[in-house]
Design a protein around this motif. Sequence first.
Motif, short mmCIF file in Angstrom:
data_model
loop_
_atom_site.label_atom_id
_atom_site.label_comp_id
_atom_site.label_asym_id
_atom_site.label_seq_id
_atom_site.Cartn_x
_atom_site.Cartn_y
_atom_site.Cartn_z
N GLN A 108 42.77 48.05 24.90
CA GLN A 108 43.41 48.25 26.22
C GLN A 108 42.92 49.68 26.75
O GLN A 108 42.51 50.07 27.76
CB GLN A 108 44.86 48.62 26.31
CG GLN A 108 45.58 47.20 26.20
CD GLN A 108 46.95 47.19 26.35
OE1 GLN A 108 47.43 47.67 25.28
NE2 GLN A 108 47.61 46.99 27.43
N VAL A 109 42.92 50.74 25.94
CA VAL A 109 42.64 52.14 26.43
C VAL A 109 41.12 52.02 26.42
O VAL A 109 40.54 52.83 27.72
CB VAL A 109 42.94 53.08 25.22
CG1 VAL A 109 42.60 54.40 25.55
CG2 VAL A 109 44.57 53.06 24.89
N ILE A 110 40.43 51.56 25.90
CA ILE A 110 38.92 51.53 26.11
C ILE A 110 38.65 51.03 27.53
O ILE A 110 37.69 51.64 28.18
CB ILE A 110 38.09 50.49 25.14
CG1 ILE A 110 38.05 51.73 24.05
CG2 ILE A 110 36.66 50.45 25.57
CD1 ILE A 110 37.28 51.07 22.64
N ALA A 111 39.27 49.92 27.99
CA ALA A 111 39.09 49.15 29.23
C ALA A 111 39.62 50.24 30.34
O ALA A 111 38.80 50.46 31.35
CB ALA A 111 39.83 47.98 29.49
N MET A 112 40.52 50.91 30.08
CA MET A 112 41.11 51.89 31.02
C MET A 112 40.01 53.08 31.35
O MET A 112 39.92 53.44 32.38
CB MET A 112 42.42 52.61 30.70
CG MET A 112 43.40 51.48 30.60
SD MET A 112 44.89 52.16 29.81
CE MET A 112 45.82 53.11 31.37
N LEU A 113 39.38 53.54 30.25
CA LEU A 113 38.72 54.65 30.49
C LEU A 113 37.17 54.13 30.71
O LEU A 113 36.55 55.14 31.52
CB LEU A 113 38.47 55.25 28.87
CG LEU A 113 39.57 55.84 28.33
CD1 LEU A 113 39.15 56.34 26.80
CD2 LEU A 113 39.97 57.23 29.00
N LYS A 114 36.89 53.09 30.87
CA LYS A 114 35.74 52.52 31.19
C LYS A 114 35.84 52.39 32.77
O LYS A 114 34.77 52.03 33.80
CB LYS A 114 35.13 51.04 30.80
CG LYS A 114 34.82 51.13 29.23
CD LYS A 114 33.45 51.77 29.16
CE LYS A 114 32.28 50.76 29.41
NZ LYS A 114 31.06 51.21 29.18
#
Length: 168
Positions: A108-114
């Motif tokens: 989830q966090v990776i998706a938000m940062l991308k």
Amino acid sequence: MTTPATAQLSASQQQILNHAAVNTDGKLVWFPETLKGGARKKVLDSLFNRALITTDGTHWFVAAEGYEALGIPRRAPITMAALETVIESAEASPAAKPRTRDNSKQAQVIAMLKRAEGATITQICEATGWQSHTVRGTFAGAFKKKLGLEITSSKSEGSERTYRITTN
């Protein structure tokens, strides 16, 4: 059950390789208490000569042959294609399916940062339930060190700092 390859390893060699493969992503950082000085060097030389370990000039790592000798599958490196797959999985309704690596909080966090707009620490805390120090620790440890991601931050006047994953 021992395979022919593990039968060729001494007890010390097997302990060292197994600990590295299971606990430290292949980095040799632990040695038995009884293995010091010249004995440790001999074990390392033997493992290196048999191509079971490799070095980056500073640290020792279990080589593909070392994993094979132990009968342990080697973790595949993270590629951008694999990362995109994880992000797509995380974006597709994570509440509808049980938690897996594909829809974990980390994904989830990776998706938000991308995302083009990136994410703030506050947004990530709200989405994951983590505290801000946990988010920062995840950036430094899991994302930068373990996954090798490049995270940049920017701050506009009067707004909160925004973080993004930049592609190399």
